[in-house]
Scaffold this active site. Sequence first.
Site, PDB file in Angstrom:
ATOM      1  CG  ASP A 108     -31.476-106.282  11.149  1.00  9.91           C
ATOM      2  OD1 ASP A 108     -30.738-106.609   9.860  1.00  9.91           O
ATOM      3  OD2 ASP A 108     -32.510-106.031  10.407  1.00  9.91           O
ATOM      4  CD  GLU A 113     -30.718-102.460   5.380  1.00 10.47           C
ATOM      5  OE1 GLU A 113     -31.252-101.434   4.389  1.00 10.47           O
ATOM      6  OE2 GLU A 113     -31.902-102.654   5.945  1.00 10.47           O
ATOM      7  CG  ASP A 162     -32.281-102.142  10.674  1.00 12.44           C
ATOM      8  OD1 ASP A 162     -33.401-102.647  10.155  1.00 12.44           O
ATOM      9  OD2 ASP A 162     -31.860-101.727  10.060  1.00 12.44           O
ATOM     10  CB  SER A 163     -37.709-102.868  11.466  1.00  8.45           C
ATOM     11  OG  SER A 163     -37.647-104.273  12.141  1.00  8.45           O
ATOM     12  CE  LYS A 193     -32.622-108.602   8.149  1.00 10.09           C
ATOM     13  NZ  LYS A 193     -32.199-107.259   7.317  1.00 10.09           N
ATOM     14  CD  GLU A 232     -38.337-104.907   3.305  1.00  8.02           C
ATOM     15  OE1 GLU A 232     -36.483-104.902   4.246  1.00  8.02           O
ATOM     16  OE2 GLU A 232     -37.941-104.048   4.160  1.00  8.02           O
TER      17      GLU A 232
END
Length: 271
Positions: A82, A114, A43-44, A112, A181
Amino acid sequence: MATTVQDLAAMAGEEPITMLTAYDAPTAAIVDEADVDVILVGDSMGNAVLGYDSTLPVTVDEMQSRTAAVARATEDAMVVADMPFLSYGVDEADAIEHCGTMLKEADANAVKLESGPHTVELTQRLVELGIPVMAHLGLTPQRVNQLGGYFRQGTDEESASEMLELAKAHEEAGAFSLVLEHVPANVASQITDAIDIPTIGIGAGPDTDGQVLVLNDIMGLSDRSPYFSEQFADVKSEMERAITGFRDAVESGEFPAEAHSYSEDEIDDIY
Ligand code: KIV
């Protein structure tokens, strides 16, 4: 068959796992051909390609479209989608639908999330349903408004051991891998030792089972990149050279040349 969760498990502690982000087909093809093990459609993309200030505005539709483009161009790497902010963790049925869509419609191999206390049960449910889950602890950028910035996490004993407990809980829930991270290297190292699933670090030191970076950062396409990243090329300068080359050639009349043009002899005046 693309890289599987079993392949990654076998690599842990034996050979470093490589993961890079990609957000479109041409770059995914290059990453795949370079034998990178996992492509994360991060999602970057919010910052890297969509022009947002953070990852928060990224939508499920944007993630689905980008993941599908990456998957179409990828033969060997595992493709991980993500999950965007609030696409999971609110309502279980919605979360399952959004994650399932990434596998059903976009051809991802895994998702993925978070992670936090709120994703342990969800991870278990998704795994039960056949959706492989990569967990993500430490700095979780979707919480930037709570954290007050993109700061290192797990910097005292209490928060580091909370992270360890969450890592174990997600392993037990069935996550196949864990991204760590922006955490101290010694914390990442101890978490890696304490769990069996592979850890993949970004700003987490050398002792994780693998490393991930954002593609734009390593290529020199980001305006700012974190201190723990590394720029391996200057693609921005190359792009500038191509673009100004085109502009200059058009303005000077050098382009298009004879080799770029074709005239049809059979056609006389058409007016
Ligand atoms: O969105 C992303 O690119 C990520 C990586 C930095 C792990 O989550």
